[in-house]
Each structure stands twice: as structure tokens, then as C-alpha cells.
Design a protein around this motif. Structure first.
Motif, PDB file in Angstrom:
ATOM      1  N   ASP A 140       0.964  -0.984  -0.032  1.00 30.16           N
ATOM      2  CA  ASP A 140       0.107   0.097   0.088  1.00 30.16           C
ATOM      3  C   ASP A 140       0.748   1.358  -0.111  1.00 30.16           C
ATOM      4  O   ASP A 140       2.007   1.271   0.506  1.00 30.16           O
ATOM      5  CB  ASP A 140      -0.910   0.196   1.075  1.00 30.16           C
ATOM      6  CG  ASP A 140      -2.226   1.075   0.998  1.00 30.16           C
ATOM      7  OD1 ASP A 140      -2.202   1.639  -0.007  1.00 30.16           O
ATOM      8  OD2 ASP A 140      -3.018   1.305   2.140  1.00 30.16           O
ATOM      9  N   SER A 143       0.369   6.896   3.343  1.00 32.07           N
ATOM     10  CA  SER A 143      -0.482   8.253   3.438  1.00 32.07           C
ATOM     11  C   SER A 143      -0.410   8.656   4.719  1.00 32.07           C
ATOM     12  O   SER A 143      -0.175   8.268   6.001  1.00 32.07           O
ATOM     13  CB  SER A 143      -1.911   7.694   3.082  1.00 32.07           C
ATOM     14  OG  SER A 143      -2.874   8.608   3.692  1.00 32.07           O
ATOM     15  N   LYS A 145      -2.587   9.799   6.613  1.00 35.15           N
ATOM     16  CA  LYS A 145      -3.768   9.335   7.313  1.00 35.15           C
ATOM     17  C   LYS A 145      -3.623   7.960   7.773  1.00 35.15           C
ATOM     18  O   LYS A 145      -4.420   7.270   8.346  1.00 35.15           O
ATOM     19  CB  LYS A 145      -4.916   9.432   6.457  1.00 35.15           C
ATOM     20  CG  LYS A 145      -5.363  10.966   6.018  1.00 35.15           C
ATOM     21  CD  LYS A 145      -6.751  10.966   5.038  1.00 35.15           C
ATOM     22  CE  LYS A 145      -7.086  12.288   4.788  1.00 35.15           C
ATOM     23  NZ  LYS A 145      -8.066  12.351   3.499  1.00 35.15           N
ATOM     24  N   THR A 146      -2.455   7.438   7.486  1.00 32.49           N
ATOM     25  CA  THR A 146      -2.285   5.768   7.742  1.00 32.49           C
ATOM     26  C   THR A 146      -2.044   5.773   9.560  1.00 32.49           C
ATOM     27  O   THR A 146      -1.699   6.871  10.008  1.00 32.49           O
ATOM     28  CB  THR A 146      -0.921   5.460   7.404  1.00 32.49           C
ATOM     29  OG1 THR A 146      -0.982   5.488   5.767  1.00 32.49           O
ATOM     30  CG2 THR A 146      -0.747   4.162   8.033  1.00 32.49           C
ATOM     31  N   THR A 232     -13.620   5.407  -6.385  1.00 30.66           N
ATOM     32  CA  THR A 232     -13.474   6.274  -5.302  1.00 30.66           C
ATOM     33  C   THR A 232     -14.390   6.108  -4.279  1.00 30.66           C
ATOM     34  O   THR A 232     -14.221   7.064  -3.269  1.00 30.66           O
ATOM     35  CB  THR A 232     -13.111   7.452  -6.003  1.00 30.66           C
ATOM     36  OG1 THR A 232     -14.122   7.893  -6.561  1.00 30.66           O
ATOM     37  CG2 THR A 232     -11.918   7.461  -6.894  1.00 30.66           C
ATOM     38  N   ARG A 234     -14.656   4.259  -1.716  1.00 30.16           N
ATOM     39  CA  ARG A 234     -14.035   3.642  -0.415  1.00 30.16           C
ATOM     40  C   ARG A 234     -12.674   3.758  -0.673  1.00 30.16           C
ATOM     41  O   ARG A 234     -12.019   3.940  -1.887  1.00 30.16           O
ATOM     42  CB  ARG A 234     -14.461   2.245   0.008  1.00 30.16           C
ATOM     43  CG  ARG A 234     -15.997   1.949  -0.022  1.00 30.16           C
ATOM     44  CD  ARG A 234     -16.303   2.644   1.324  1.00 30.16           C
ATOM     45  NE  ARG A 234     -17.827   2.207   1.663  1.00 30.16           N
ATOM     46  CZ  ARG A 234     -19.013   2.762   1.157  1.00 30.16           C
ATOM     47  NH1 ARG A 234     -18.688   3.683   0.323  1.00 30.16           N
ATOM     48  NH2 ARG A 234     -19.923   2.172   1.622  1.00 30.16           N
ATOM     49  N   ARG A 235     -11.977   3.597   0.287  1.00 31.65           N
ATOM     50  CA  ARG A 235     -10.372   3.630   0.317  1.00 31.65           C
ATOM     51  C   ARG A 235     -10.024   2.030   0.266  1.00 31.65           C
ATOM     52  O   ARG A 235      -9.983   1.330   1.357  1.00 31.65           O
ATOM     53  CB  ARG A 235      -9.643   4.006   1.399  1.00 31.65           C
ATOM     54  CG  ARG A 235      -8.167   4.205   1.421  1.00 31.65           C
ATOM     55  CD  ARG A 235      -7.358   4.673   2.386  1.00 31.65           C
ATOM     56  NE  ARG A 235      -5.931   4.802   2.314  1.00 31.65           N
ATOM     57  CZ  ARG A 235      -5.132   3.844   2.465  1.00 31.65           C
ATOM     58  NH1 ARG A 235      -5.533   2.873   3.067  1.00 31.65           N
ATOM     59  NH2 ARG A 235      -3.707   4.033   2.096  1.00 31.65           N
ATOM     60  N   TRP A 236     -10.105   1.468  -0.868  1.00 33.02           N
ATOM     61  CA  TRP A 236     -10.505   0.162  -1.270  1.00 33.02           C
ATOM     62  C   TRP A 236      -9.178  -0.976  -0.475  1.00 33.02           C
ATOM     63  O   TRP A 236      -9.196  -1.891  -0.215  1.00 33.02           O
ATOM     64  CB  TRP A 236     -10.596  -0.161  -2.638  1.00 33.02           C
ATOM     65  CG  TRP A 236     -11.674  -0.123  -3.043  1.00 33.02           C
ATOM     66  CD1 TRP A 236     -12.043   1.117  -3.928  1.00 33.02           C
ATOM     67  CD2 TRP A 236     -13.254  -0.545  -2.685  1.00 33.02           C
ATOM     68  NE1 TRP A 236     -13.354   1.283  -4.174  1.00 33.02           N
ATOM     69  CE2 TRP A 236     -14.170   0.463  -3.426  1.00 33.02           C
ATOM     70  CE3 TRP A 236     -13.816  -1.226  -1.641  1.00 33.02           C
ATOM     71  CZ2 TRP A 236     -15.293   0.263  -3.081  1.00 33.02           C
ATOM     72  CZ3 TRP A 236     -14.863  -1.690  -1.759  1.00 33.02           C
ATOM     73  CH2 TRP A 236     -15.926  -0.740  -2.240  1.00 33.02           C
ATOM     74  N   ARG A 237      -8.025  -0.194  -0.436  1.00 31.74           N
ATOM     75  CA  ARG A 237      -6.665  -0.799   0.279  1.00 31.74           C
ATOM     76  C   ARG A 237      -7.075  -1.115   1.809  1.00 31.74           C
ATOM     77  O   ARG A 237      -6.289  -2.027   2.139  1.00 31.74           O
ATOM     78  CB  ARG A 237      -5.413   0.065   0.078  1.00 31.74           C
ATOM     79  CG  ARG A 237      -4.967   0.058  -1.107  1.00 31.74           C
ATOM     80  CD  ARG A 237      -4.153  -1.328  -1.416  1.00 31.74           C
ATOM     81  NE  ARG A 237      -3.803  -1.429  -2.861  1.00 31.74           N
ATOM     82  CZ  ARG A 237      -2.881  -2.322  -3.217  1.00 31.74           C
ATOM     83  NH1 ARG A 237      -2.631  -3.112  -2.405  1.00 31.74           N
ATOM     84  NH2 ARG A 237      -2.449  -2.135  -4.526  1.00 31.74           N
ATOM     85  N   ASP A 238      -8.125  -0.670   2.270  1.00 32.12           N
ATOM     86  CA  ASP A 238      -8.330  -0.655   3.627  1.00 32.12           C
ATOM     87  C   ASP A 238      -9.435  -2.077   3.780  1.00 32.12           C
ATOM     88  O   ASP A 238      -9.302  -2.643   4.927  1.00 32.12           O
ATOM     89  CB  ASP A 238      -9.190   0.348   4.287  1.00 32.12           C
ATOM     90  CG  ASP A 238      -8.197   1.481   4.618  1.00 32.12           C
ATOM     91  OD1 ASP A 238      -7.080   1.395   4.485  1.00 32.12           O
ATOM     92  OD2 ASP A 238      -8.886   2.470   4.645  1.00 32.12           O
ATOM     93  N   ASN A 281      -6.820  -4.180  -5.857  1.00 33.21           N
ATOM     94  CA  ASN A 281      -6.488  -4.099  -4.423  1.00 33.21           C
ATOM     95  C   ASN A 281      -6.208  -5.348  -3.587  1.00 33.21           C
ATOM     96  O   ASN A 281      -5.871  -5.150  -2.306  1.00 33.21           O
ATOM     97  CB  ASN A 281      -7.640  -3.218  -3.877  1.00 33.21           C
ATOM     98  CG  ASN A 281      -7.715  -1.765  -4.443  1.00 33.21           C
ATOM     99  OD1 ASN A 281      -6.986  -1.004  -3.863  1.00 33.21           O
ATOM    100  ND2 ASN A 281      -8.518  -1.777  -5.305  1.00 33.21           N
TER     101      ASN A 281
END
Length: 475
Positions: A140, A143, A145-146, A232, A234-238, A281
Motif C-alpha cells: 500500500d 499516506s 492518514k495511515t 473512489t 471507498r479507500r479500497w486498500r483498507d 487491491n
């Protein structure tokens, strides 16, 4: 300790689940050395559950002095760590929710070794040689925000035996002030998204998984799978898993122009969008299929790998979505038949007719087994939590196949009514004179069941008895 040349590629597990140590072949001579630091095909085929984790970023940390100490940081992504030059003492602590929270593993790494660190496992190291370069791949992008989870390097519970005492080395002020294990908030699992949360299957999945901060239940109103901005939304990597419980199932309406468009939009266009997101993802996509992908002409039960041959529009859309989902690297296709859950369905219709004194005509030339949404939901949980092999799983009730006529008689009898009130008729006779289009039905809906440890079912007629008891009907 100098770099060891000539080792064979091998992988070995550690006491921390998912934390895997690799021995790497390093080829050297008087000029220096060479190694394949990450070779996807060889490494994922090496014999231990090392995932193909789709790295997107490569970072390098260079350390001048012996004793440089960093960590313990648990990150919300997977990490593949190796040493380019020098040598380190590494320490890893499981900071994920679960039974192994607080488990510790330590080892020394030189350029002939690497380690795969799963999401949520705290990572730290101390350099044992000058000019040490520590390199790592992550799946990932960083960020601001991580959200990380931290543990103090001197935690007494972890009791890491650092080669160089911590009071003799340079440590950042942040690392000095991280919490002890008793104060650490464990890192939760990756998010799970359940689509179609208000449908029969969606409600059963919700009951099975319960309310957890990392589980998200979405209705069509909350998440339009056909929207152009789904990528976009969702933040799909989560997310680690998408459970697609949404589907268009009105098989007769699907034969109309309007219904055909709706069926393709819900069962194909939406699924294609989810598949694209899952593949991009590294998300596991769980998709529910149907016996309608077959034409019902086979003698005997349908195996998971049998060729698809749908008859009507609904079956065609389900077959198309199966083909799409099968291209996602991490997928589970759960193929079901004769689904019964909380809401309008064949069994509830028979209960209502029996109570109102109506004697039904029921087809007696279509054969299969009932599948209850609670059992599908339990199987969804089993395949996602126990590491089932990716692919197609047949999920239906077990036991002797029977006809819809037999099921109707069972319902009447189990609810205290005379089963002889039910009359068996052919499919042609039943639909003769129908006011609108009628979808072709497979005559044989029997799916072959394999004992792979992931199919959570029971004898379908015994499950019918239990279903009627739970739904409030006498049985």
C-alpha cells in the motif's frame, strides 16, 4: 557473520501466524554478490503460505552506525523485508487482535535472508554492522492518514533480548515513549464489506458475522455498485474481503425486456465492478452463484468444475458473473441451489397456503436439495476465516435429492396439515396458460458435495424441520 552463499531458496514459518522467514540464494565471487531479492513465482511456490501480496512501493532505510534501533511499528499493510548490505537483529511482535497478540519472534538477518511481515505485526530492528541498508516492499502507498499501532522497545512483557542494550544506543523520542503491551490497542482485521445487506442472504451474513467495527454492511442505497465513481467510493486498500450478497433473482421477470436489463446490471455489470476493485487491491471476493448456470440435463450431480450451460436470462447472467469472478486472483464462488432464508420463499409460500386451506399444485419433475441462507452464511465465514483454497465450492444441503413436490408435502406434514392436499404436476402443466414470460428451469439442480471441511451444511430435509421451528411454524 558474513553473508552465506549457495543456500537454496526455502521458507519457514514462525510462532507468529503469517510471519515467514526466507533463505535466499546468494551467488558471489571476488567481484561481489548477486541475489534475486523478490522473485514472485519462485517464492509463492516455495511450499509455505507466502502470499502473492502485490507490492506497490519499495523503501530503503540506510543506517550509518552499529546499534541504530528502530520500531516497534505495526503497519496496516504487508511488508517484505530484506537487508541489502550489513546485518541486523530483527524483532517482531504480533499486535493484531487474536490469540497470538503479544507473541514475539527474533532473528538476525543478512543479505541471504528475508522476512514477510503481515499487516498488524510490529516490526523493529537493531543494526549489527555499519553502513547497513534495510529494504522493504509494501503493498500500500504511504499516506499521512495511515494509522499505526506501536509498542515500546523496552516492553517487559515482550522482553526482547536486544544484542546492544537500549540505554547504549540511539533511539528516537517517539520510540522511547510508545506504550507498553498492556496499553496497546490491537490492530483490527482488514475491513469486510457485505453488499446486499438487506436481502435474505445479506441478513443471514449479518447474523453470522455480527456487528464489528471492521465489518461494513451496505445496501444498494448506500453503495451503488453500478456507479461510475465506485472506484473512489471507498479507500479500497483498507478492505480484505468483499462478500457480494447482492443479486437479481426474479427469474421470470428477467425474461422481459425491462427485467433483462435489470438482471444484467445487477448480476454482471455490478459484479464486474467489484471484481475490478478486488483484483486491483488484493481483496478476496466472495460471490454466490446458482444451479441455474447449468441446463439440468446431466445425469447425476453437477461438480464444481462442470462446464456452464445456462438456459434463461437469469442463468446467463449468473454464468457471466462466475466467469468474471473466476479471473480475480483471490476469489470464492459459492454455488447454491433452492435457497431458503428469512423472507418470501417457496417454503413460506407453502406454509401460507396450508394455513389458508389452499391445496397447491407443485412441480414434481425438478430435483435438487434445499440450501438455507444460514448455512451459506456459515460457509462464507468458514472459507474466509479458515483459508479455503480459492475457486468454486458447491454449497447446498446434504442428503437425498427430492422434488419441489416432495418439499411441499414435507412442509404440510411438518406444520400439521395433510400432505395429500399437495398435487404433483409436470413443469409444463404448472406453467400452462401463464400470463407472462416463464424462465426455463433446470430439471436437475443437484450439486455434488465434497468433504473439504468448508461446506457447512446438513441433511436438507432435517434443516427444513429446524427452519420451520425457528420461523415460528409448528414442526
Amino acid at each position: 557473520m558474513s553473508t552465506e552463499f549457495g543456500k537454496r531458496l526455502s521458507v519457514r514459518e514462525t510462532p507468529i501466524p503469517g510471519l515467514i522467514v526466507l533463505d535466499l540464494p546468494v551467488h558471489g565471487d571476488a567481484r561481489g554478490w548477486f541475489k534475486e531479492n523478490w522473485q514472485r513465482e519462485k517464492m509463492t511456490a516455495a511450499g509455505v503460505d507466502l502470499p502473492d501480496f502485490n507490492p506497490v512501493q519499495n523503501n530503503i532505510s540506510f543506517n550509518d552506525a552499529i546499534g541504530t534501533t528502530r520500531g516497534i511499528h505495526a503497519e496496516p499493510w504487508d511488508k517484505y523485508v530484506s537487508v541489502a548490505t550489513g546485518r541486523i537483529f530483527g524483532a517482531w511482535v504480533d499486535l493484531r487482535e487474536g490469540d497470538t497478540f503479544g507473541a514475539v519472534f527474533t532473528t538476525e538477518l543478512d543479505p541471504s535472508m528475508a522476512i514477510f511481515v503481515p499487516r498488524g505485526v510490529g516490526n523493529s530492528y537493531q543494526t549489527l554492522a555499519p553502513d547497513t541498508a534495510y529494504t522493504y516492499l509494501v503493498n500500500d502507498h504511504w499516506s499521512p492518514k495511515t494509522t499505526y499501532t506501536f509498542l515500546n522497545l523496552a516492553d517487559e512483557t515482550a522482553a526482547i533480548d536486544w544484542p546492544i542494550p537500549l540505554d547504549e544506543v540511539e533511539i528516537s523520542e517517539k520510540d522511547k515513549n510508545h506504550p507498553r503491551l498492556g496499553d496497546v490497542v490491537p490492530m483490527p482485521p482488514q475491513k469486510i464489506l457485505v453488499t446486499g445487506a438487506n436481502g435474505q442472504l445479506g441478513r443471514a451474513v449479518r447474523e453470522e458475522f455480527g456487528e464489528r467495527p471492521w465489518i461494513e454492511y451496505a445496501t444498494r442505497a448506500e453503495l451503488d455498485l453500478t456507479s461510475s465513481d465506485l472506484d473512489t467510493a471507498r479507500r479500497w486498500r483498507d478492505y480484505g474481503t468483499i462478500i457480494n450478497a447482492a443479486a437479481f433473482t426474479k427469474v421470470d421477470f428477467a425474461e422481459t425486456p425491462e427485467g433483462r436489463a435489470e438482471a444484467w446490471a445487477a448480476n454482471v455489470t455490478a459484479v464486474a465492478a467489484l471484481a475490478r476493485i478486488a483484483a486491483s487491491n488484493g481483496i478476496t471476493l466472495v460471490h454466490v452463484s446458482s444451479d441455474y448456470v447449468f441446463d439440468g440435463s446431466k445425469i447425476g450431480a453437477y461438480a464444481a468444475g462442470d462446464p456452464l450451460s445456462p438456459l434463461g436470462v437469469y442463468g446467463q447472467t449468473k454464468a457471466a458473473s462466475d466467469a468474471i469472478v473466476s479471473a480475480v486472483p483471490r476469489h470464492h464462488i459459492l454455488r447454491t441451489s433452492w435457497v431458503i432464508g428469512d423472507g418470501a420463499n417457496f417454503v413460506q409460500t407453502m406454509v401460507s397456503l396450508a394455513e389458508r386451506g389452499i391445496d397447491p399444485r407443485v412441480v414434481d419433475d425438478q430435483f435438487g436439495r434445499l440450501t438455507f441462507t444460514r448455512d451459506i452464511a456459515a460457509t462464507v465465514r468458514a472459507v474466509t476465516e479458515r483459508g479455503a483454497p480459492y475457486g468454486v465450492h458447491n454449497v447446498t444441503g446434504d442428503g437425498e435429492p427430492c422434488s419441489w413436490y416432495d418439499i411441499a408435502r414435507d412442509v404440510f406434514q411438518l406444520t400439521g396439515h395433510d400432505p395429500d392436499r399437495v398435487t404433483g404436476v409436470s413443469t409444463e402443466a404448472y406453467f400452462a396458460g401463464a400470463a407472462g414470460p416463464v424462465a426455463p428451469r433446470p430439471r436437475n439442480s443437484v450439486l455434488e458435495l465434497s468433504d473439504d471441511g468448508f461446506v457447512v451444511t446438513g441433511d436438507h430435509r432435517q434443516r427444513l424441520r429446524a427452519y420451520l421451528q425457528v420461523s415460528g411454524s409448528p414442526a
